[in-house]
Design a protein around this motif. Structure first.
Motif, short mmCIF file in Angstrom:
data_model
loop_
_atom_site.label_atom_id
_atom_site.label_comp_id
_atom_site.label_asym_id
_atom_site.label_seq_id
_atom_site.Cartn_x
_atom_site.Cartn_y
_atom_site.Cartn_z
N MET A 286 -26.97 -41.71 12.82
CA MET A 286 -26.94 -40.27 13.04
C MET A 286 -25.67 -39.65 12.49
O MET A 286 -24.64 -40.30 12.39
CB MET A 286 -27.02 -39.98 14.55
CG MET A 286 -28.30 -40.45 15.21
SD MET A 286 -28.36 -39.99 16.96
CE MET A 286 -29.90 -40.78 17.45
N GLY A 287 -25.80 -38.35 12.15
CA GLY A 287 -24.66 -37.61 11.64
C GLY A 287 -24.94 -37.03 10.28
O GLY A 287 -26.10 -36.84 9.88
N GLU A 288 -23.89 -36.74 9.55
CA GLU A 288 -24.08 -36.10 8.24
C GLU A 288 -24.62 -37.11 7.21
O GLU A 288 -24.48 -38.32 7.38
CB GLU A 288 -22.78 -35.43 7.78
CG GLU A 288 -21.55 -36.31 7.76
CD GLU A 288 -21.42 -37.03 6.44
OE1 GLU A 288 -22.04 -36.59 5.45
OE2 GLU A 288 -20.70 -38.04 6.41
N PRO A 289 -25.28 -36.62 6.15
CA PRO A 289 -26.04 -37.50 5.25
C PRO A 289 -25.27 -38.68 4.67
O PRO A 289 -25.78 -39.80 4.63
CB PRO A 289 -26.53 -36.55 4.16
CG PRO A 289 -26.62 -35.22 4.83
CD PRO A 289 -25.47 -35.20 5.81
N ASP A 290 -24.04 -38.44 4.18
CA ASP A 290 -23.29 -39.53 3.56
C ASP A 290 -23.04 -40.66 4.54
O ASP A 290 -23.14 -41.85 4.20
CB ASP A 290 -21.95 -39.02 3.01
CG ASP A 290 -22.12 -38.11 1.81
OD1 ASP A 290 -23.23 -38.07 1.25
OD2 ASP A 290 -21.14 -37.44 1.44
N ARG A 291 -22.71 -40.29 5.75
CA ARG A 291 -22.41 -41.30 6.78
C ARG A 291 -23.66 -42.11 7.12
O ARG A 291 -23.59 -43.34 7.25
CB ARG A 291 -21.89 -40.60 8.03
CG ARG A 291 -21.47 -41.54 9.14
CD ARG A 291 -20.76 -40.80 10.25
NE ARG A 291 -20.18 -41.69 11.23
CZ ARG A 291 -19.28 -41.34 12.13
NH1 ARG A 291 -18.86 -40.09 12.15
NH2 ARG A 291 -18.80 -42.20 12.99
N VAL A 292 -24.80 -41.44 7.26
CA VAL A 292 -26.05 -42.14 7.58
C VAL A 292 -26.46 -43.04 6.41
O VAL A 292 -26.87 -44.19 6.61
CB VAL A 292 -27.16 -41.14 7.92
CG1 VAL A 292 -28.50 -41.86 8.12
CG2 VAL A 292 -26.80 -40.35 9.18
N ALA A 293 -26.32 -42.52 5.18
CA ALA A 293 -26.68 -43.32 4.01
C ALA A 293 -25.83 -44.58 3.92
O ALA A 293 -26.35 -45.69 3.68
CB ALA A 293 -26.52 -42.48 2.74
N ASP A 294 -24.53 -44.43 4.11
CA ASP A 294 -23.63 -45.60 4.04
C ASP A 294 -24.01 -46.64 5.09
O ASP A 294 -23.99 -47.86 4.83
CB ASP A 294 -22.18 -45.18 4.26
CG ASP A 294 -21.60 -44.43 3.07
OD1 ASP A 294 -22.20 -44.50 1.98
OD2 ASP A 294 -20.55 -43.77 3.23
N LYS A 295 -24.37 -46.18 6.27
CA LYS A 295 -24.71 -47.10 7.35
C LYS A 295 -26.01 -47.84 7.05
O LYS A 295 -26.14 -49.05 7.31
CB LYS A 295 -24.83 -46.33 8.67
CG LYS A 295 -24.81 -47.19 9.91
CD LYS A 295 -24.59 -46.31 11.13
CE LYS A 295 -24.42 -47.11 12.38
NZ LYS A 295 -24.12 -46.26 13.56
#
Length: 346
Positions: A286-295
Motif C-alpha cells: 500500500m501507498g504511492e505507486p513507486d513504493r508499491v511497485a518496488d515492494k
C-alpha cells in the motif's frame, strides 16, 4: 509473471446510519471496477466467497459469469472456492460454464476457507475440516481428468458411470489456496497443482521456507518444474501518497480488521500496525505507486513468483477511491513491475 487484482466484495459501512451498503449496489460497482482492470491490461481477477453480512459475494461463479460478458482478456478466478463445504460436481459445472462463456478464462482456486460460516450453512461438520477438503479435491481433480466418472467417498453419494455436462473445451486450471500450513503446501505439491499463498500479516519473508518446501516437494513427486506456478495474494491499495492512504483508506481497513477480529479474539487494529505493514518488510502493498511497485518487484524476485494478486477492496472503500486505486495500479505500478522484470505485455 502475471499481475492481477482480487476482491471479496466488502460492503462499505455507513457509520452514521449503522448499516452496510446494499449488496446490489456493490455488485454493480464491482462490474465497473473489473471492466477497468480488463481495459488496463491486468492479467487476472480473483474473487472470494463469504457468507457474512459484510460481504456481497457468496457465489463467486455467478459474479464471474456476469463479468465474462463485459470483459475480454482478463482471467476470471475464484479466490477462494470453499471446496470443503461445496459439491465438487456443481463447482465443476459452474466453472465450466464460466469458462465457456468467457472463451477459456475461468480458473478455480480451491481452499479450505479461513471463514467457517459455510459449514453449518450447508450442513457440514467442522470436525471434518481437513478430510472434507481432501476428499472433495480428489473428486474435483478426477472430474477435470475423466469424462466418465466412477467415484466413491465418505461425505458424498457415489457416482457410477456419470458424465458431467456441459463439457469444457480444456482442462480447467485448478489452484490450491493456502494460508501457511505445511500440510496444505504439501497437498498442492503432491498433486502437482499451482499454489497461491495468502500473505496478509507479519513479514512476507517468513513464507520463504514454505515456498521452498513447495518447490522441493513438487519436484520430488515427479512433476514438471517448468509448469510450476507460485503466487501470492496480499492486501493492497495504491494512493497518491502515504498521507492520503492513512487519511482516506486506513479507517476502512481498520474497521474491517476489527469486525473480523471480534470473532477471533484480536486486539483492536492500530495505526502503528498499519504503518508497520506498509514498510518494505511488511505484508501490506500500500501507498504511492513507486513504493508499491518496488515492494512487488522485491517480493517477486525473493519468491520467484509467477503471479501477484493485489487484494484491493478490504474494508469496502468507496467506489470512486477504489476505481482510482485500480487505475494507479494498472497505469503506474504494473508497468514499473513489468519493466523491472524485463517483461512486455502484448
Amino acid at each position: 509473471m502475471e499481475l492481477g487484482i482480487g476482491m471479496f466484495g466488502d460492503l462499505t459501512y455507513d457509520a452514521k446510519n449503522g448499516r452496510f451498503q446494499p449488496p446490489g449496489e456493490r455488485l454493480a460497482e464491482m462490474i465497473e471496477q473489473v471492466k477497468l482492470a480488463d481495459e488496463l491490461g491486468l492479467d487476472c481477477f480473483v474473487l472470494g466467497e463469504h457468507h457474512r453480512a459484510d460481504y456481497a459475494v457468496s457465489s463467486p461463479e455467478i459474479v464471474l459469469s456476469a463479468l465474462s460478458a463485459v470483459t475480454g482478456k482478463i482471467k476470471l478466478a475464484s479466490g477462494v472456492t470453499v471446496l470443503s463445504s461445496a459439491d465438487p460436481v456443481k463447482v465443476y459445472q459452474d466453472f465450466t460454464t464460466v469458462d465457456l462463456l468467457s472463451g477459456g478464462r475461468a480458473e478455480i482456486m480451491a481452499g479450505r476457507g479461513s471463514f467457517t460460516e459455510s459449514f453449518p450453512l450447508f450442513g457440514y461438520d467442522l470436525q471434518n475440516y481437513n478430510e472434507l477438503f481432501e476428499e472433495k479435491l480428489r473428486l474435483l481433480l478426477q472430474l477435470n481428468e475423466e469424462e466418465i466418472i466412477n467415484w466413491e467417498g465418505e461425505f458424498r453419494a457415489p457416482l457410477h458411470n456419470q458424465t458431467v455436462y456441459p463439457r469444457p473445451e480444456r482442462k480447467l486450471p485448478v489452484w490450491i489456496a493456502v494460508g501457511g500450513t505445511p500440510e496444505s503446501v504439501y497437498r498442492a505439491a503432491r498433486h502437482g497443482l499451482p499454489v497461491i499463498f495468502a500473505i496478509i500479516g507479519g513479514m512476507p519473508g517468513q513464507f520463504l521456507p514454505l515456498i521452498d518446501f513447495y518447490r522441493e516437494q513438487y519436484k520430488e513427486h515427479g512433476h514438471d518444474a517448468g509448469k510450476m506456478q507460485v503466487a501470492i495474494h496480499s492486501h493492497s491499495f495504491v494512493s497518491a501518497s502515504e498521507e492520503e492512504l492513512i487519511r482516506n483508506y486506513f479507517p476502512y481497513y481498520a474497521a474491517q480488521m476489527d469486525r473480523i477480529g471480534k470473532t477471533r479474539g484480536w486486539s483492536p487494529y492500530t495505526r502503528m500496525q498499519f504503518r508497520g505493514g506498509i514498510e518494505p518488510e511488511g505484508a501490506l502493498f500500500m501507498g504511492e505507486p513507486d513504493r508499491v511497485a518496488d515492494k512487488i518487484i522485491d517480493t517477486v524476485e525473493m519468491f520467484g513468483l509467477t503471479r501477484f494478486v493485489a487484494h484491493v477492496d478490504v474494508g469496502g472503500p468507496g467506489h470512486k477511491d477504489l476505481m482510482k486505486a485500480i487505475e494507479l495500479y494498472g497505469t503506474k505500478v504494473v508497468p514499473q513491475v513489468r519493466k523491472a522484470l524485463g517483461e512486455q505485455k502484448g
